[in-house]
Scaffold this active site. Structure first.
Site, PDB file in Angstrom:
ATOM      1  N   TYR A   1     -11.056  -5.576  11.936  1.00 31.95           N
ATOM      2  CA  TYR A   1      -9.831  -4.776  12.043  1.00 31.95           C
ATOM      3  C   TYR A   1      -9.525  -4.473  13.508  1.00 31.95           C
ATOM      4  CZ  TYR A   1      -6.980  -0.513  12.071  1.00 31.95           C
ATOM      5  OH  TYR A   1      -6.020   0.434  12.356  1.00 31.95           O
TER       6      TYR A   1
ATOM      7  N   ASP B   1     -20.499   3.167  12.539  1.00 28.20           N
ATOM      8  CA  ASP B   1     -19.986   4.462  13.008  1.00 28.20           C
ATOM      9  C   ASP B   1     -20.602   4.830  14.357  1.00 28.20           C
ATOM     10  OD1 ASP B   1     -18.265   5.016  10.981  1.00 28.20           O
ATOM     11  OD2 ASP B   1     -19.521   6.520   9.989  1.00 28.20           O
TER      12      ASP B   1
ATOM     13  N   ASN C   1       0.843  -1.204   0.000  1.00 28.14           N
ATOM     14  CA  ASN C   1       0.000   0.000   0.000  1.00 28.14           C
ATOM     15  C   ASN C   1       0.873   1.247   0.000  1.00 28.14           C
ATOM     16  OD1 ASN C   1      -2.565   1.234   0.032  1.00 28.14           O
ATOM     17  ND2 ASN C   1      -2.405   1.611   2.235  1.00 28.14           N
TER      18      ASN C   1
ATOM     19  N   LYS D   1      -5.519  -1.703   7.299  1.00 26.90           N
ATOM     20  CA  LYS D   1      -6.134  -0.713   8.201  1.00 26.90           C
ATOM     21  C   LYS D   1      -7.553  -0.266   7.835  1.00 26.90           C
ATOM     22  CE  LYS D   1      -4.424   3.273   5.685  1.00 26.90           C
ATOM     23  NZ  LYS D   1      -4.016   4.657   5.737  1.00 26.90           N
TER      24      LYS D   1
ATOM     25  N   SER E   1      -5.098   1.383  17.765  1.00 19.01           N
ATOM     26  CA  SER E   1      -6.111   2.295  17.256  1.00 19.01           C
ATOM     27  C   SER E   1      -7.188   2.509  18.303  1.00 19.01           C
ATOM     28  CB  SER E   1      -6.734   1.665  16.004  1.00 19.01           C
ATOM     29  OG  SER E   1      -7.932   2.315  15.679  1.00 19.01           O
TER      30      SER E   1
ATOM     31  N   LYS F   1      -6.361  -5.659  16.191  1.00 18.06           N
ATOM     32  CA  LYS F   1      -5.528  -4.754  17.007  1.00 18.06           C
ATOM     33  C   LYS F   1      -5.592  -5.164  18.475  1.00 18.06           C
ATOM     34  CE  LYS F   1      -3.897  -1.885  13.907  1.00 18.06           C
ATOM     35  NZ  LYS F   1      -2.454  -1.846  13.614  1.00 18.06           N
TER      36      LYS F   1
ATOM     37  N   TYR G   1      -4.048   5.334  18.234  1.00 23.21           N
ATOM     38  CA  TYR G   1      -4.235   6.559  17.450  1.00 23.21           C
ATOM     39  C   TYR G   1      -5.715   6.890  17.338  1.00 23.21           C
ATOM     40  CZ  TYR G   1       0.165   4.846  15.309  1.00 23.21           C
ATOM     41  OH  TYR G   1       1.407   4.330  15.052  1.00 23.21           O
TER      42      TYR G   1
HETATM   43  P1  NAD Z   1      -0.437   2.630   5.301  1.00 19.84           P
HETATM   44  O1  NAD Z   1      -1.209   1.579   4.589  1.00 19.84           O
HETATM   45  O2  NAD Z   1      -0.175   3.910   4.617  1.00 19.84           O
HETATM   46  O3  NAD Z   1       0.951   2.029   5.810  1.00 19.84           O
HETATM   47  C1  NAD Z   1       1.129   0.668   6.130  1.00 19.84           C
HETATM   48  C2  NAD Z   1       2.398   0.188   5.426  1.00 19.84           C
HETATM   49  O4  NAD Z   1       2.622  -1.183   5.759  1.00 19.84           O
HETATM   50  C3  NAD Z   1       2.299   0.266   3.900  1.00 19.84           C
HETATM   51  O5  NAD Z   1       3.472   0.882   3.399  1.00 19.84           O
HETATM   52  C4  NAD Z   1       2.205  -1.199   3.453  1.00 19.84           C
HETATM   53  O6  NAD Z   1       2.818  -1.392   2.183  1.00 19.84           O
HETATM   54  C5  NAD Z   1       2.955  -1.897   4.571  1.00 19.84           C
HETATM   55  N1  NAD Z   1       2.559  -3.294   4.826  1.00 19.84           N
HETATM   56  C6  NAD Z   1       1.302  -3.805   4.954  1.00 19.84           C
HETATM   57  N2  NAD Z   1       1.357  -5.111   5.239  1.00 19.84           N
HETATM   58  C7  NAD Z   1       2.680  -5.448   5.308  1.00 19.84           C
HETATM   59  C8  NAD Z   1       3.384  -6.645   5.571  1.00 19.84           C
HETATM   60  N3  NAD Z   1       2.736  -7.788   5.819  1.00 19.84           N
HETATM   61  N4  NAD Z   1       4.743  -6.630   5.560  1.00 19.84           N
HETATM   62  C9  NAD Z   1       5.418  -5.475   5.295  1.00 19.84           C
HETATM   63  N5  NAD Z   1       4.800  -4.305   5.014  1.00 19.84           N
HETATM   64  C10 NAD Z   1       3.442  -4.291   5.031  1.00 19.84           C
HETATM   65  O7  NAD Z   1      -1.193   2.883   6.704  1.00 19.84           O
HETATM   66  P2  NAD Z   1      -0.979   4.017   7.788  1.00 19.84           P
HETATM   67  O8  NAD Z   1      -2.151   4.914   7.781  1.00 19.84           O
HETATM   68  O9  NAD Z   1       0.375   4.585   7.674  1.00 19.84           O
HETATM   69  O10 NAD Z   1      -1.103   3.127   9.121  1.00 19.84           O
HETATM   70  C11 NAD Z   1       0.035   2.602   9.775  1.00 19.84           C
HETATM   71  C12 NAD Z   1      -0.409   1.814  10.993  1.00 19.84           C
HETATM   72  O11 NAD Z   1      -1.192   2.648  11.852  1.00 19.84           O
HETATM   73  C13 NAD Z   1      -1.290   0.602  10.674  1.00 19.84           C
HETATM   74  O12 NAD Z   1      -0.903  -0.469  11.525  1.00 19.84           O
HETATM   75  C14 NAD Z   1      -2.684   1.079  11.004  1.00 19.84           C
HETATM   76  O13 NAD Z   1      -3.522   0.017  11.400  1.00 19.84           O
HETATM   77  C15 NAD Z   1      -2.414   2.024  12.169  1.00 19.84           C
HETATM   78  N6  NAD Z   1      -3.473   3.041  12.317  1.00 19.84           N
HETATM   79  C16 NAD Z   1      -3.753   3.890  11.282  1.00 19.84           C
HETATM   80  C17 NAD Z   1      -4.794   4.820  11.405  1.00 19.84           C
HETATM   81  C18 NAD Z   1      -5.152   5.746  10.274  1.00 19.84           C
HETATM   82  O14 NAD Z   1      -6.243   6.321  10.304  1.00 19.84           O
HETATM   83  N7  NAD Z   1      -4.284   5.952   9.280  1.00 19.84           N
HETATM   84  C19 NAD Z   1      -5.538   4.886  12.602  1.00 19.84           C
HETATM   85  C20 NAD Z   1      -5.220   4.025  13.646  1.00 19.84           C
HETATM   86  C21 NAD Z   1      -4.173   3.100  13.496  1.00 19.84           C
HETATM   87  N1  UFG Z   2     -17.382  10.357   6.960  1.00 21.55           N
HETATM   88  C1  UFG Z   2     -18.301  10.896   6.080  1.00 21.55           C
HETATM   89  N2  UFG Z   2     -18.078  10.695   4.743  1.00 21.55           N
HETATM   90  C2  UFG Z   2     -17.008  10.005   4.260  1.00 21.55           C
HETATM   91  C3  UFG Z   2     -16.086   9.468   5.172  1.00 21.55           C
HETATM   92  C4  UFG Z   2     -16.309   9.662   6.525  1.00 21.55           C
HETATM   93  O1  UFG Z   2     -19.276  11.517   6.494  1.00 21.55           O
HETATM   94  O2  UFG Z   2     -16.880   9.846   3.043  1.00 21.55           O
HETATM   95  C5  UFG Z   2     -17.585  10.590   8.397  1.00 21.55           C
HETATM   96  C6  UFG Z   2     -17.773   9.331   9.211  1.00 21.55           C
HETATM   97  O3  UFG Z   2     -19.119   8.935   9.237  1.00 21.55           O
HETATM   98  C7  UFG Z   2     -17.230   9.755  10.582  1.00 21.55           C
HETATM   99  C8  UFG Z   2     -16.116  10.757  10.229  1.00 21.55           C
HETATM  100  O4  UFG Z   2     -16.402  11.196   8.903  1.00 21.55           O
HETATM  101  O5  UFG Z   2     -18.227  10.445  11.290  1.00 21.55           O
HETATM  102  C9  UFG Z   2     -14.721  10.152  10.242  1.00 21.55           C
HETATM  103  O6  UFG Z   2     -14.697   8.975   9.446  1.00 21.55           O
HETATM  104  P1  UFG Z   2     -13.329   8.283   8.994  1.00 21.55           P
HETATM  105  O7  UFG Z   2     -13.684   7.128   8.114  1.00 21.55           O
HETATM  106  O8  UFG Z   2     -12.385   9.293   8.463  1.00 21.55           O
HETATM  107  O9  UFG Z   2     -12.699   7.785  10.382  1.00 21.55           O
HETATM  108  P2  UFG Z   2     -13.246   6.755  11.478  1.00 21.55           P
HETATM  109  O10 UFG Z   2     -13.364   7.517  12.753  1.00 21.55           O
HETATM  110  O11 UFG Z   2     -14.429   6.022  11.009  1.00 21.55           O
HETATM  111  O12 UFG Z   2     -12.035   5.688  11.562  1.00 21.55           O
HETATM  112  C10 UFG Z   2     -10.655   6.066  11.564  1.00 21.55           C
HETATM  113  C11 UFG Z   2      -9.829   4.972  10.885  1.00 21.55           C
HETATM  114  C12 UFG Z   2      -9.814   3.735  11.724  1.00 21.55           C
HETATM  115  C13 UFG Z   2      -9.372   4.062  13.128  1.00 21.55           C
HETATM  116  C14 UFG Z   2     -10.242   5.151  13.714  1.00 21.55           C
HETATM  117  C15 UFG Z   2      -9.690   5.525  15.062  1.00 21.55           C
HETATM  118  O13 UFG Z   2     -10.352   4.670   9.611  1.00 21.55           O
HETATM  119  O14 UFG Z   2      -8.877   2.820  11.181  1.00 21.55           O
HETATM  120  O15 UFG Z   2     -10.220   6.292  12.878  1.00 21.55           O
HETATM  121  O16 UFG Z   2     -10.523   6.454  15.698  1.00 21.55           O
HETATM  122  F1  UFG Z   2      -9.472   2.957  13.896  1.00 21.55           F
END
Ligand code: NAD
Ligand code: UFG
Length: 340
Positions: free
Chosen positions: A148, A297, A35, A84, A124, A152, A176
């Site tokens: 998901y 949600d 990704n 994720k 998360s 975690k 996060y």
């Molecule tokens: P991202 O997808 O941009 O980054 C994840 C990276 O891991 C990517 O570069 C992907 O290529 C790599 N990857 C996936 N599976 C792999 C594997 N098996 N081996 C090696 N590499 C692998 O995601 P992100 O937003 O940077 O999220 C990073 C971490 O934070 C994740 O564990 C995600 O669950 C956690 N997290 C993200 C959010 C969010 O909203 N972005 C919220 C809460 C937690």
């Molecule tokens: N939303 C919309 N339209 C969209 C997308 C989102 O109205 O197209 C709304 C959702 O209903 C929510 C808010 O915007 O009320 C935020 O939604 P996100 O999908 O951006 O984020 P979430 O809070 O649902 O989830 C995110 C990550 C999860 C993580 C979580 C932690 O996707 O991986 O935050 O709080 F676990």
């Protein structure tokens, strides 16, 4: 000191590389590029003016991980690699258990064999499930409502068991809230594949004309304007929290060698407030329609930040306008993400 950053080419991982390079650490990135794109790493090097080592590979490949931990004499691991997307996890749960649970198990086994026992893990706020009270403290019950989130929580439990079994491990679990924004340089940022699941990347694609309008999922929640409220945190604040968490590992002792901490701002913003803030930052109109609520949600979700302040001496500094301005700067400079 050399830190292994798994998933370091991804959105949060690439920002983390910059923070750790800037702080003087050597960085090795392990990523399977499922990704992401190595351009993020070249840009991270450009921002920090320092080189990192990239190893293309999979965290599930225990032998490879063990070899590179030893070869590069890594002293700690920051583990971002995984899948994720909440919706995708309900369609492909086995892929999520494989990548997130089995992947972390293999990584930990490799670390044990290589004698590397300092770890920061990306968890998360989704592990809390439906909030019973707000703000969410770390003591809130853990009851995730999708595959998901369950992956975690399983990893968190595995880490707590591992830490309890051997005082040599030092583990920081970071929960996060909603990471958004981009590095102020506009060189690295979020580059989602396909239709974005999350609010901020969707808004940016409407602002830049790639999509016609935003679907706002529900305007009948018990919130100040009826739309969902979340705790959005600037990705640079988030990764600075990782640096503080890494420093905090050295203060842990064998009796209490694993902590879980929220990384959020403590402030909640509604979907409509996000739209307005982004309109101000971009000087564009964000068209939207109200559509029914999205399954799974919750109305409101925001962090209690006291534990992070006390344990890590960290709190988020960047405000909503910084999150929107930095996102817009990234999008304007890279309208097609890293494929430009
Ligand atoms: P991202 O997808 O941009 O980054 C994840 C990276 O891991 C990517 O570069 C992907 O290529 C790599 N990857 C996936 N599976 C792999 C594997 N098996 N081996 C090696 N590499 C692998 O995601 P992100 O937003 O940077 O999220 C990073 C971490 O934070 C994740 O564990 C995600 O669950 C956690 N997290 C993200 C959010 C969010 O909203 N972005 C919220 C809460 C937690
Ligand atoms: N939303 C919309 N339209 C969209 C997308 C989102 O109205 O197209 C709304 C959702 O209903 C929510 C808010 O915007 O009320 C935020 O939604 P996100 O999908 O951006 O984020 P979430 O809070 O649902 O989830 C995110 C990550 C999860 C993580 C979580 C932690 O996707 O991986 O935050 O709080 F676990």
């Amino acid at each position: 000191m050399t830190i292994l950053i798994t998933g370091g080419a991804g959105y949060i991982g690439s920002h983390c590389c910059v923070t750790f390079l800037d702080a003087g650490y050597d960085v090795v990135v392990l990523d399977n590029l499922s990704n992401s794109n190595t351009a993020s790493l070249t840009r991270a090097e450009e921002i920090s003016g320092r080189k990192l080592v990239f190893e293309q590979g999979d965290v599930r490949d225990q032998a490879t991980v063990e070899t590179l931990l030893k070869r590069h004499e890594c002293t700690a691991v920051i583990h971002f690699a995984g899948l994720k997307a909440v919706g995708e996890s309900t369609r492909y749960p086995l892929a999520y258990y494989d990548n997130n649970v089995i992947g972390t198990h293999r990584l930990l086994s490799a670390m044990a064999n290589a004698g590397v026992r300092d770890l920061i893990f990306s968890s998360s706020a989704t592990v809390y499930g439906e909030p019973q009270q707000l703000p969410l403290t770390e003591e809130h019950s853990l009851n995730p409502v999708n595959p998901y989130g369950r992956t975690k929580l399983i990893v968190e439990d595995m880490l707590r068991d591992l830490a309890a079994s051997d005082p040599g491990w030092r583990i920081g679990i970071l929960r996060y809230f909603n990471p958004v924004g981009a590095h102020a340089s506009g060189l690295i940022g979020e580059d989602p594949l396909g239709v974005p699941n999350n609010l901020m990347p969707f808004i940016t694609q409407v602002a830049s004309g790639r999509r016609e309008k935003l679907n706002v999922f529900g305007n009948d929640y018990e919130t100040r304007d009826g739309t969902g409220v979340r705790d959005y945190i600037h990705v640079v604040d988030l990764v600075e929290g990782h640096l503080r968490a890494y420093h905090a590992l050295s203060n842990l002792d064998g009796r209490d060698n694993c902590f879980a901490v929220n990384l959020g701002t403590g402030d909640g913003y509604s979907v409509l407030e996000m739209v307005k803030a982004f309109e101000r930052a971009s000087n564009r109109i964000i068209s939207y329609d109200f559509v029914p609520r999205r399954a799974g949600d919750v109305a409101e979700c925001f962090a209690d930040t006291k534990k992070a302040q006390e344990l890590l001496s960290w709190s988020a500094e960047r405000e909503l306008h910084n999150m929107c301005e930095d996102t817009w700067n990234w999008v304007c400079k890279n309208p097609k993400g890293y494929s430009d």
